[in-house]
Design an enzyme around this catalytic site. Structure first.
Site, PDB file in Angstrom:
ATOM      1  N   GLN A 147     -60.009   4.129  72.504  1.00  0.00           N
ATOM      2  CA  GLN A 147     -61.096   3.300  71.955  1.00  0.00           C
ATOM      3  C   GLN A 147     -61.861   4.012  70.848  1.00  0.00           C
ATOM      4  O   GLN A 147     -62.844   3.467  70.333  1.00  0.00           O
ATOM      5  CB  GLN A 147     -62.066   2.893  73.070  1.00  0.00           C
ATOM      6  N   HIS A 197     -60.990   4.800  81.886  1.00  0.00           N
ATOM      7  CA  HIS A 197     -60.036   3.700  82.073  1.00  0.00           C
ATOM      8  C   HIS A 197     -59.036   4.146  83.138  1.00  0.00           C
ATOM      9  O   HIS A 197     -58.757   5.344  83.268  1.00  0.00           O
ATOM     10  CB  HIS A 197     -59.331   3.464  80.738  1.00  0.00           C
ATOM     11  N   ASP A 224     -58.837  11.006  75.843  1.00  0.00           N
ATOM     12  CA  ASP A 224     -58.308   9.651  75.756  1.00  0.00           C
ATOM     13  C   ASP A 224     -59.021   8.972  74.583  1.00  0.00           C
ATOM     14  O   ASP A 224     -60.183   8.581  74.698  1.00  0.00           O
ATOM     15  CB  ASP A 224     -58.572   8.912  77.073  1.00  0.00           C
ATOM     16  N   LYS A 238     -54.405  -0.874  69.140  1.00  0.00           N
ATOM     17  CA  LYS A 238     -55.860  -1.048  69.131  1.00  0.00           C
ATOM     18  C   LYS A 238     -56.443  -0.716  67.756  1.00  0.00           C
ATOM     19  O   LYS A 238     -57.642  -0.876  67.534  1.00  0.00           O
ATOM     20  CB  LYS A 238     -56.511  -0.169  70.201  1.00  0.00           C
ATOM     21  N   CYS A 285     -60.023  -2.679  83.598  1.00  0.00           N
ATOM     22  CA  CYS A 285     -59.248  -1.510  84.046  1.00  0.00           C
ATOM     23  C   CYS A 285     -60.146  -0.291  84.179  1.00  0.00           C
ATOM     24  O   CYS A 285     -59.744   0.842  83.879  1.00  0.00           O
ATOM     25  CB  CYS A 285     -58.079  -1.200  83.106  1.00  0.00           C
TER      26      CYS A 285
HETATM   27  N1  7TS Z   1     -57.744   4.310  77.652  1.00  0.00           N
HETATM   28  C1  7TS Z   1     -58.720   3.475  77.268  1.00  0.00           C
HETATM   29  C2  7TS Z   1     -60.112   4.000  77.071  1.00  0.00           C
HETATM   30  C3  7TS Z   1     -58.427   2.128  77.060  1.00  0.00           C
HETATM   31  O1  7TS Z   1     -59.391   1.306  76.682  1.00  0.00           O
HETATM   32  C4  7TS Z   1     -57.110   1.662  77.258  1.00  0.00           C
HETATM   33  C5  7TS Z   1     -56.737   0.216  77.138  1.00  0.00           C
HETATM   34  C6  7TS Z   1     -56.126   2.595  77.623  1.00  0.00           C
HETATM   35  C7  7TS Z   1     -56.485   3.906  77.822  1.00  0.00           C
HETATM   36  C8  7TS Z   1     -54.702   2.204  77.792  1.00  0.00           C
HETATM   37  O2  7TS Z   1     -54.159   1.898  76.554  1.00  0.00           O
HETATM   38  P1  7TS Z   1     -52.705   1.251  76.432  1.00  0.00           P
HETATM   39  O3  7TS Z   1     -52.574   0.944  74.985  1.00  0.00           O
HETATM   40  O4  7TS Z   1     -51.745   2.268  76.894  1.00  0.00           O
HETATM   41  O5  7TS Z   1     -52.722   0.026  77.297  1.00  0.00           O
HETATM   42  N2  7TS Z   1     -57.820  -0.666  77.271  1.00  0.00           N
HETATM   43  C9  7TS Z   1     -57.742  -2.000  77.411  1.00  0.00           C
HETATM   44  C10 7TS Z   1     -58.880  -2.795  77.505  1.00  0.00           C
HETATM   45  O6  7TS Z   1     -60.019  -2.378  77.440  1.00  0.00           O
HETATM   46  N3  7TS Z   1     -58.497  -4.091  77.662  1.00  0.00           N
HETATM   47  O7  7TS Z   1     -57.163  -4.130  77.671  1.00  0.00           O
HETATM   48  C11 7TS Z   1     -56.681  -2.843  77.514  1.00  0.00           C
END
Ligand code: 7TS
Length: 418
Positions: A215, A135, A212, A238, A376
């Site tokens: 997910q 990501h 990371d 999430k 992203c």
């Molecule tokens: N890493 C991964 C693998 C992600 O899927 C996401 C967000 C992030 C980091 C960032 O997370 P945040 O909570 O700091 O925003 N992924 C997604 C997505 O797949 N659609 O919207 C956000």
């Protein structure tokens, strides 16, 4: 009644999908006149009543700034905050509670690591290793540090199924590699990386690893001691928790050696014009008033997941993913993007001659929420030679009937586009 008691008591081992759905008020909603079919869980999951109640309750009867006051409410809020930290510690099996740093989410967790560990450890000519399925949150912070330091970002490639080429990953771990920053589960492809093996490979060459876990944490039991990673990042929103709260786990010795991230209140022990002495970990990394309500909600989310059983959640989602792979994957013109042997929660696909955005719009007219775009993860799209995919992503409350609705919806797209 406390928020803890409001969590539905469900013996791990029993899985009652109808009851689970009742826990999520938003699922009773209509979207464009249809029952809401929410398949955008990788972006953010919906929240059970227990989490909503915990946040309301915090503001109704627990709100005060923490770590500061001697008064009753401040003590209570501080205690609740630290109880939340212990809940996270147990959830990911960290050895010490001081290894849990509260941040806004995965993005901030990774930026914290990049701006502290990265900035002090990465020098000119050094390397940071990532994978081709990251990501942007696990790319850009490292690009920024590499650019600033004259270091190089190396990328371990993936195959056409979206699986990491482990041998190449291993070969890219060189004498100049200062950190491997790897996704546990890909948000665009659903691939589950063999992170434990990757961490062992990196450690064999003395390379620390950041995982990371944005997910992964919603779908599988995380054990940072078993993984032996140096850092693990996750987002509360999430995994059925509120937005604005997340976690950076870091091994205590590393966190202690790292400089602070932001300066301000709470992260100091004493301040004079001559010298500031920083607080001990984790507080050194928690400048300013934190998201106390967020921690209350995250704790309730962890209790909610534990109440069902994280393995049960993962097993249910896996069943949905297999079913969706079969049902959607066999529709005419559908090409799945990301067909790794090990996957979690995500079905990405494209339809011949129809732009993903048009598919998303037609599905939306039927009350079906999916995500369309590059998720992203633009380098992943480039790898597959496509601008975007349609992504259905699953949570504990999704049903096979919703997968059927998705398949019918795609059928409608096929009718419209002939
Ligand atoms: N890493 C991964 C693998 C992600 O899927 C996401 C967000 C992030 C980091 C960032 O997370 P945040 O909570 O700091 O925003 N992924 C997604 C997505 O797949 N659609 O919207 C956000």
């Amino acid at each position: 009644m406390s928020a803890v008691a409001a969590v539905p008591i469900r013996k791990a081992g029993s899985f009652d999908l109808a009851r689970i759905r009742e826990d999520f008020p938003i699922l009773r909603m209509k979207a464009r006149g249809h029952d809401l079919v929410y398949l955008d869980n990788a972006a953010t999951s919906q929240k059970p009543q227990a989490v909503i109640d915990a946040i309301v309750q915090y503001y109704e009867s627990g709100n005060a700034n923490i770590h500061r006051g001697v008064h009753y409410l401040s003590e209570k809020a501080t205690e609740e905050f630290e109880v939340g930290r212990r809940a996270v510690q147990r959830f990911i099996n960290a050895a010490h509670v001081k290894e849990i740093v509260f941040v806004r989410g995965t993005t901030e967790a990774i930026n914290l690591a990049a701006q502290t560990f990265g900035r002090t450890q990465v020098g000119a000519g050094d390397e940071v290793l990532v994978t081709a399925m990251e990501h942007h949150s696990n790319i850009v912070p490292w690009q920024m540090i590499c650019q600033e330091k004259g270091a190089k970002l190396r990328v371990a490639p993936i195959n056409d199924q979206g699986e990491l080429l482990l041998d190449e990953f291993e070969q890219l771990l060189g004498p100049r590699t200062k950190l491997a920053a790897i996704g546990h589960v890909s948000n665009a492809l659903g691939t589950v990386n063999p992170v434990k093996r990757m961490i062992a490979m990196a450690h064999a060459r003395g390379v620390p690893v950041l995982v990371d876990g944005a997910q992964a944490a919603p779908h599988m039991q995380i054990d940072v001691q078993d993984l032996d990673c140096e850092f693990y990042a996750l987002s509360g929103h999430k995994m059925y928790g509120p937005t604005g709260i997340g976690v950076l786990y870091g091994k205590a010795a590393l966190l202690e050696a790292m400089p602070p991230y932001q300066g301000g209140g709470d992260m100091i022990r004493s301040v004079t014009w001559e010298k500031t002495i920083y607080n001990s970990i984790p507080y050194k990394f928690e400048a300013g008033t934190p998201d106390m309500a967020g921690v209350a909600g995250l704790k309730a989310a962890i209790e909610y997941m534990n109440g069902i059983g994280v393995e049960q959640i993962g097993a249910h989602e896996h069943d949905l993913l297999e079913y969706a792979t079969r049902v959607v994957g066999s529709l005419p013109g559908v090409r799945l993007v990301g067909t790794a042997a090990e996957k979690a929660g995500v079905l990405s696909f494209v339809l011949e001659d129809v732009h993903p955005h048009d598919i998303g719009t037609i599905l939306d007219q039927q009350g079906i929420a999916v995500r369309t775009g590059h998720h992203c993860a633009q380098p992943v799209m480039d790898r597959f030679g496509i601008p975007a995919t349609v992504r259905a992503s699953f949570a504990v409350y999704n049903t096979r009937a919703e997968v059927d609705a998705l398949a019918r919806g795609i059928g409608r797209v096929l009718e419209v586009f002939g």
